[in-house]
Design a protein around this motif. Structure first.
Motif, PDB file in Angstrom:
ATOM      1  N   LYS A 578       0.515  -1.426  -0.044  1.00 22.14           N
ATOM      2  CA  LYS A 578      -0.156  -0.125   0.391  1.00 22.14           C
ATOM      3  C   LYS A 578       1.074   1.635   0.144  1.00 22.14           C
ATOM      4  N   ASN A 579       1.997   1.056   0.165  1.00 23.22           N
ATOM      5  CA  ASN A 579       3.581   2.573  -0.362  1.00 23.22           C
ATOM      6  C   ASN A 579       4.164   2.182  -0.558  1.00 23.22           C
ATOM      7  N   SER A 580       3.481   0.970  -1.451  1.00 17.92           N
ATOM      8  CA  SER A 580       5.169   1.509  -3.127  1.00 17.92           C
ATOM      9  C   SER A 580       5.745   2.467  -4.334  1.00 17.92           C
ATOM     10  N   ASN A 581       4.389   3.202  -4.031  1.00 13.39           N
ATOM     11  CA  ASN A 581       5.138   3.774  -4.705  1.00 13.39           C
ATOM     12  C   ASN A 581       4.784   6.068  -4.347  1.00 13.39           C
ATOM     13  N   PRO A 582       5.619   7.025  -5.163  1.00 12.88           N
ATOM     14  CA  PRO A 582       4.995   8.035  -4.171  1.00 12.88           C
ATOM     15  C   PRO A 582       4.009   8.961  -4.203  1.00 12.88           C
ATOM     16  N   ASP A 583       2.513   8.107  -4.589  1.00 15.85           N
ATOM     17  CA  ASP A 583       1.287   8.137  -4.917  1.00 15.85           C
ATOM     18  C   ASP A 583       0.771   7.995  -4.415  1.00 15.85           C
ATOM     19  N   SER A 584       0.618   6.828  -2.955  1.00 14.62           N
ATOM     20  CA  SER A 584       0.359   6.313  -2.402  1.00 14.62           C
ATOM     21  C   SER A 584      -0.461   7.045  -1.336  1.00 14.62           C
ATOM     22  N   GLY A 585      -0.308   8.284  -0.697  1.00 16.93           N
ATOM     23  CA  GLY A 585      -0.884   9.483   0.201  1.00 16.93           C
ATOM     24  C   GLY A 585      -0.143   9.424   1.388  1.00 16.93           C
ATOM     25  N   GLY A 586       0.763   8.766   1.775  1.00 15.14           N
ATOM     26  CA  GLY A 586       1.281   8.346   3.216  1.00 15.14           C
ATOM     27  C   GLY A 586       2.377   9.489   2.962  1.00 15.14           C
ATOM     28  N   GLY A 587       2.724   9.915   2.257  1.00 12.27           N
ATOM     29  CA  GLY A 587       3.587  11.193   2.278  1.00 12.27           C
ATOM     30  C   GLY A 587       5.530  10.450   1.255  1.00 12.27           C
ATOM     31  N   ALA A 588       6.488  10.701   1.728  1.00 12.70           N
ATOM     32  CA  ALA A 588       7.693  10.940   0.885  1.00 12.70           C
ATOM     33  C   ALA A 588       8.268   9.383   1.829  1.00 12.70           C
ATOM     34  N   LEU A 589       7.874   9.679   2.742  1.00 10.48           N
ATOM     35  CA  LEU A 589       9.032   9.041   3.729  1.00 10.48           C
ATOM     36  C   LEU A 589       7.764   7.858   4.377  1.00 10.48           C
ATOM     37  N   ALA A 590       6.367   7.270   3.765  1.00  7.85           N
ATOM     38  CA  ALA A 590       5.863   6.088   4.337  1.00  7.85           C
ATOM     39  C   ALA A 590       6.431   5.023   4.943  1.00  7.85           C
ATOM     40  N   PRO A 591       6.994   4.447   3.803  1.00 10.27           N
ATOM     41  CA  PRO A 591       7.202   3.051   3.851  1.00 10.27           C
ATOM     42  C   PRO A 591       8.650   3.062   5.043  1.00 10.27           C
ATOM     43  N   ALA A 592       9.434   3.899   4.870  1.00 11.92           N
ATOM     44  CA  ALA A 592      10.508   3.888   6.529  1.00 11.92           C
ATOM     45  C   ALA A 592       9.867   4.789   7.252  1.00 11.92           C
ATOM     46  N   TYR A 593       9.143   4.965   7.960  1.00  9.22           N
ATOM     47  CA  TYR A 593       7.339   5.476   8.608  1.00  9.22           C
ATOM     48  C   TYR A 593       7.390   4.262   9.578  1.00  9.22           C
ATOM     49  N   LEU A 594       6.625   3.348   8.864  1.00 13.32           N
ATOM     50  CA  LEU A 594       5.848   2.893   8.923  1.00 13.32           C
ATOM     51  C   LEU A 594       6.899   1.163   9.143  1.00 13.32           C
ATOM     52  N   LEU A 595       7.958   1.214   7.954  1.00 18.34           N
ATOM     53  CA  LEU A 595       8.712  -0.273   8.737  1.00 18.34           C
ATOM     54  C   LEU A 595       9.295  -0.225   9.955  1.00 18.34           C
ATOM     55  N   SER A 596       9.481   1.351   9.749  1.00 19.89           N
ATOM     56  CA  SER A 596       9.884   1.707  11.879  1.00 19.89           C
ATOM     57  C   SER A 596       9.550   0.898  12.784  1.00 19.89           C
ATOM     58  N   LEU A 597       7.979   1.823  12.810  1.00 19.69           N
ATOM     59  CA  LEU A 597       7.588   1.195  13.723  1.00 19.69           C
ATOM     60  C   LEU A 597       7.328  -0.097  13.343  1.00 19.69           C
ATOM     61  N   MET A 598       7.260  -0.890  13.182  1.00 24.38           N
ATOM     62  CA  MET A 598       6.847  -2.593  13.231  1.00 24.38           C
ATOM     63  C   MET A 598       8.375  -2.891  14.217  1.00 24.38           C
ATOM     64  N   ILE A 599       9.661  -2.744  13.132  1.00 25.23           N
ATOM     65  CA  ILE A 599      11.119  -2.992  13.877  1.00 25.23           C
ATOM     66  C   ILE A 599      10.681  -2.882  15.246  1.00 25.23           C
ATOM     67  N   ASP A 600      10.668  -1.675  15.776  1.00 27.14           N
ATOM     68  CA  ASP A 600      10.504  -1.034  16.670  1.00 27.14           C
ATOM     69  C   ASP A 600       9.996  -1.628  18.129  1.00 27.14           C
ATOM     70  N   MET A 958      -0.732   9.868   9.989  1.00 26.94           N
ATOM     71  CA  MET A 958      -1.465   9.664  11.111  1.00 26.94           C
ATOM     72  C   MET A 958      -2.666   8.330  10.627  1.00 26.94           C
ATOM     73  N   LYS A 959      -3.153   8.924   9.292  1.00 25.91           N
ATOM     74  CA  LYS A 959      -4.308   8.441   8.705  1.00 25.91           C
ATOM     75  C   LYS A 959      -3.967   6.664   8.408  1.00 25.91           C
ATOM     76  N   GLU A 960      -2.460   6.168   7.865  1.00 30.10           N
ATOM     77  CA  GLU A 960      -2.316   5.298   7.102  1.00 30.10           C
ATOM     78  C   GLU A 960      -1.697   4.750   8.559  1.00 30.10           C
ATOM     79  N   VAL A 961      -1.416   5.145   9.735  1.00 30.03           N
ATOM     80  CA  VAL A 961      -1.209   4.255  11.066  1.00 30.03           C
ATOM     81  C   VAL A 961      -2.199   3.453  11.384  1.00 30.03           C
ATOM     82  N   THR A 962      -3.582   4.567  11.659  1.00 27.03           N
ATOM     83  CA  THR A 962      -4.861   4.174  12.152  1.00 27.03           C
ATOM     84  C   THR A 962      -5.420   3.099  10.981  1.00 27.03           C
TER      85      THR A 962
END
Length: 984
Positions: A578-600, A958-962
């Motif tokens: 759901k965050n594999s391209n820049p137009d996904s809507g989560g922002g520029a660093l959405a994959p890194a941020y969400l994966l960091s939450l998961m790894i953390d 925030m929308k993507e995390v929810t």
């Protein structure tokens, strides 16, 4: 207790309870080894220095010297040591000094050497202290050390030692003597084998020489005992001597061979002595000992804890039995069976039970069996009266594995405490191998008997071991792979341990941690049953409470994403897809941020074995997506070799190619920095693990592979970005050399182009700056502007942004310089001024965009060459080769020669002679710059910009995390029974 034949009791003839309650009982704790330096003196030994011999009267027994005293085997006991009688000393003095000198195995380990000797020396007058060595004990004596452990075929080695020479010192002397002899006998090229004293031990052997039929003398060993490293052999010789007909000698043996032989003997005793054990147990029970004695050292120490009131109670029972039963009062044997002892304890009704006349034989036997059971229970109860310590923490056993081996209290004597189980032979060998390599593993303080525990299972640290924690708090750290629970919740990493907490080890042991120094005592940490699983994405409880907690969690801005380990793969797929391209809507660093939450979350709350796998899976997923994107962009690249006119470069096409590449290059860079932090933290958690553990090595290999995959992603995306940019620049750069910025036609084209850009794009200050440039120069600047804008949109790391533009400027410099040197028609003052003006327009724009320093560094040689051509003709003619070379050091001799040779002075004017290079000047170098000399890509190693300690930074995230929280709640919700499901 020791066997009934021990010299401590068979010779002295006094009740055990009276001895235990002596004022000196703290010196009389019974150890697992036979007393050596702290026992009664002997007179002679076959291997000691000549000592005066005195007769001995009472023989005694010496048990096998193993780690603990085992029950006797069916074979005759090979015990032949007797105490040396003290000349002209009373029996009372011998008894008092027996109390004074007795000590247990644990006491020996705590007080060894001179400190212990000083305590004993001051506890009695020198005249009555006949156990101390004589005044001449410092004089050396001769000790023979037998054995061929060091040299095959060796008989013995004679050493000089005094009364204070320890076993370890003697072993070291033997090793030194053999090593010196080998060094003398071997050549210089031969490598000498190195020996360590830890690999050998000294054995105290009792036996006798036997003459063989051929006349040879052969030593026959009756029994042996391993001498501790701190024990002094000459003191052993001075205090104990063998029975008449036997001799003592000391042997050096290899530690591994000794342990293997002891294991074989133990197995033989277990096989051959089963029936004898049963008979021996019955005889011990009939003589007053209980089945507790079968537990070895621990059972004997438990027997010693009987109080004086209990001993008096047992005495009153025997007296009451004899007085109430006249039929047995006169003819009862000394070894009267325990079942004939009648309890004299008052019952609840106040009556006293005793022997009653009358009744049937069956009733009498039933009553005696019940009385025997009551008596045994009371003895066990009296042995279980234990007071906890008041000056140090302890662990109270709530649930164990084997009642015959588990203690009620486990005291934390030091500031670190390790729980584990006894290692196998292979595990001990591995530990020894690590010690030889200088990697000493932690010592286990408490051995537990459950089979599901690791050799090192749990580490507790307190006080000075954890100075950052307040007094009364400790840290509990499970070893890798060891199941541990803290207050009902699984414990995977180090956590604070407070008094009152419950610790579970494996599936059998449960302890309550207490620290009596903390007052008042905190309440017990008894968790409700619904807190058993803390890894779910919502907090369980009552239906209303769960709904409220779920709503709070879904709307929370905390950087937290809870999930269970079994849902890790599904969550990873959801984040990536759901965050594999820049137009996904989560922002520029959405994959890194969400994966960091998961790894953390996984690194703090889930099994440590899951983290390396998650890192590798995430890196592989990202690499797969990037590889597909690169293949798509490569498929539309036209064939450069075909003779086809290429369309003019389009900034829109360039932007569409660069956006996904810079998007993933930026996210991979942030993930690489975050993963490196987590891997370093994981390595720090392994500081107490066994060095060289293959499981940990495999985890580290997995983490290294994950980091290498992210490195590849950054390298490939960087190369593709540079390729698309340089391909566009290649078609625009020649115009910079051919355009005349001063012509009116170029100015008109520039104004028309500016109007078109204002009507179509109409963007910001940078667009207005570009509009003032000539069209050819503006096209070149547009490439730089597009690159800068995309890097900012993608939140590309500043180091990578600088390196990207550094490579672009390197390509611009090399391409323009080579073109300029190739076209000698440009070697004139008028054309050089036009090129200089165009180049200054580009540099001015780059300076305004914040790229001036990087551009000046990489475009330096092009600027120097253009400046050389801009020198006025009259000045240039007057200059010499040496002066021009000094003013333009960046130009090599071949390039300078080429410029001077082809400089346009006029149709009929020849170059002046002063331009000729001096003799011997190397002019064979290449005049063109190489594209292979580009700056290397240096992967950034910096602190992650994603701060997970702060709230979620943007509404898009925030929308993507929810959404992900709701997705995980749905996975948990589907697994619950219908009556436990929570509605949103």
């Amino acid at each position: 207790m020791e066997e009934s034949g021990s010299p401590r009791f068979r010779k002295l003839h006094f009740p055990v309870g009276l001895w235990i309650n002596s004022p000196r009982k703290h010196f009389a704790k019974l150890g697992a080894r036979w007393p050596s330096a702290a026992s009664v003196k002997s007179t002679t030994s076959s291997d000691a220095a000549s000592l005066p011999e005195a007769p001995s009267s009472v023989p005694s027994s010496l048990s096998h010297s193993t780690g603990s005293l085992a029950p006797p085997s069916p074979s005759p006991s090979p015990a032949f040591l007797r105490p040396r009688p003290a000349n002209q000393q009373s029996r009372a003095k011998r008894l008092s000094h027996l109390f004074l000198r007795g000590r247990s195995n644990s006491d020996r380990d705590r007080a060894i050497g001179e400190h212990e000797r000083e305590i004993w020396a001051h506890s009695a007058t020198p005249s009555s202290h006949h156990y101390l060595p004589p005044a001449s004990s410092n004089a050396p004596g001769l000790v023979k050390i037998y054995g061929d452990a060091l040299s095959s075929g060796a008989n013995y080695r004679s050493l000089l030692a005094n009364m204070y020479s320890t076993s370890r010192q003697l072993i070291q002397q033997v090793i030194t003597r053999y090593t010196e002899r080998e060094r003398e006998n071997e050549s210089e090229d031969t490598a000498l084998q190195k020996y360590s004293p830890e690999d050998f031990l000294l054995c105290d052997v009792i036996g006798k020489p036997i003459q063989q039929p051929d006349g040879a003398i052969k030593w026959q060993t009756e029994c042996r005992r391993s001498v501790a490293s701190w024990e002094c052999p000459l003191q052993l010789v001075d205090m104990w001597r063998p029975k008449d007909g036997f001799e003592r000698r000391f042997e050096i043996q290899r530690l591994d061979e000794y342990e293997r032989e002891e294991k074989e003997k133990e197995r033989e005793r277990e096989r051959d002595g089963e029936s004898y054990q049963v008979r021996w147990r019955r005889s011990r029970m009939s003589s007053g000992g209980g089945p507790e004695e079968e537990r070895g050292h621990r059972g004997r120490n438990t027997e010693l804890r009987r109080s004086i009131s209990d001993m008096n109670l047992s005495l009153r029972r025997r007296q009451g039995n004899v007085s109430n039963d006249p039929r047995r009062s006169g003819n009862a044997p000394n070894g009267q069976d325990r079942k004939n002892i009648v309890s004299m304890i008052a019952t609840e009704g106040g009556e006293v039970t005793g022997s009653r006349s009358g009744g049937g034989e069956t009733d009498r036997r039933t009553r005696q069996a019940e009385e025997e059971k009551d008596t045994c229970d009371l003895e066990v109860m009296s042995q279980s009266l234990i007071l906890p310590p008041t000056d140090r923490p302890y662990f109270l056993l709530l649930q164990g594995y084997d009642q015959s081996k588990d203690f009620v209290l486990y005291i934390m004597a030091g500031h670190t405490h390790v729980f584990g189980r006894k290692p196998t032979f292979q595990e001990r060998e591995m530990d020894r191998e690590r010690e030889r390599k200088g990697k000493r593993p932690l010592k286990v303080d408490t051995y537990l008997s459950a089979p599901d525990l690791l050799v090192r299972h749990l580490l507790i640290r307190r006080d000075t071991a954890v100075p950052e924690q307040p007094r009364g708090q400790a840290l509990a750290r499970p070893f890798r792979g060891g199941p541990v629970t803290l207050n009902g919740a699984p414990l995977y990493r180090e956590a604070v341990l407070k008094p009152g907490d419950l610790l579970g080890l494996g599936s059998h042991f449960l302890f309550l941690y207490r620290d009596p120094r903390v007052t008042p005592a905190p309440p017990l940490a008894l968790p409700p049953p619904w807190q058993g699983d803390m890894s779910t994405s919502y907090s369980p409880g009552g239906m209303t409470d769960r709904q409220e907690m779920l709503r709070l969690y879904l709307g929370s801005t905390e950087s937290l994403l809870r999930f269970q380990a079994k849902h890790a793969d599904a969550l990873l797929q959801e984040i990536i897809l759901k965050n594999s391209n820049p137009d996904s809507g989560g922002g520029a660093l959405a994959p890194a941020y969400l994966l960091s939450l998961m790894i953390d979350y996984a690194s703090k709350h889930l099994d440590p074995a899951l983290l390396p796998q998650l890192l590798l899976k995430a890196a592989n997923q990202i690499k797969g997506i990037v590889w597909v994107s690169i293949q798509k962009s490569s498929a539309v690249i036209p064939n450069q070799e075909a003779d086809v006119e290429l369309p003019p470069p389009s900034m829109q096409k360039l932007s569409s190619d660069l956006r996904p590449l810079m998007f993933w290059m930026s996210n991979a860079t942030e993930l690489l920095n975050f993963f490196q932090v987590k891997v370093e933290a994981m390595e720090k958690e392994w500081e107490f693990e066994a060095p060289g553990d293959p499981v940990l090595s495999a985890d580290m290999d997995t983490c290294s592979e994950a980091l290498a995959q992210l490195d590849d992603v950054i390298m490939h995306t960087f190369q593709q970005c540079v390729y698309h940019l340089t391909k566009t620049l290649y078609s625009l750069l020649p115009a910079l050399l051919d355009t005349n910025p001063f012509s009116s036609e170029e100015k008109k084209k520039g104004k028309a182009g500016a109007k078109d850009r204002d009507g179509n794009e109409g963007q910001g200050d940078e667009e207005e700056d570009v509009s003032t440039l000539p069209p050819t120069v503006a096209g070149l600047v547009d490439v730089y502007r597009c690159s800068l804008q995309l890097s900012r949109e993608a939140c590309l790391s500043p180091p990578l942004t600088s390196q990207t533009f550094g490579y672009l400027f390197f390509f611009t410099n090399t391409s323009l310089l080579n073109t300029l040197l190739e076209r000698d028609s440009l070697f004139s003052w008028s054309r050089a001024v036009q090129i200089r003006t165009n180049l200054d327009l580009v540099l001015d724009w780059l300076q305004g965009a914040g790229l001036g320093d990087i551009a000046s560094e990489f475009l330096k040689k092009l600027s120097v060459t253009v400046n050389f051509l801009c020198i006025p003709k009259t000045r240039l003619i007057q200059s010499s080769w040496s002066s021009l070379q000094e003013e333009h050091p960046l130009l090599n001799p071949s390039q300078l020669q080429h410029l001077l040779t082809h400089y346009k002075l006029g149709p009929t004017r020849a170059p002046p002679s002063s331009w000729a290079p001096p003799l011997g000047t190397e002019l064979g170098g290449d005049i063109f710059e190489s594209f292979l000399d580009h700056p290397p890509l240096i992967l950034p190693n910096e602190t992650p910009r994603l701060d997970l300690n702060q709230p979620i930074p943007s509404p898009e995230l925030m929308k993507e995390v929810t959404r992900l929280r709701t997705f995980l709640w749905g996975l948990d919700h589907d697994e619950l029974p219908a009556n436990q499901r929570t509605r949103l």
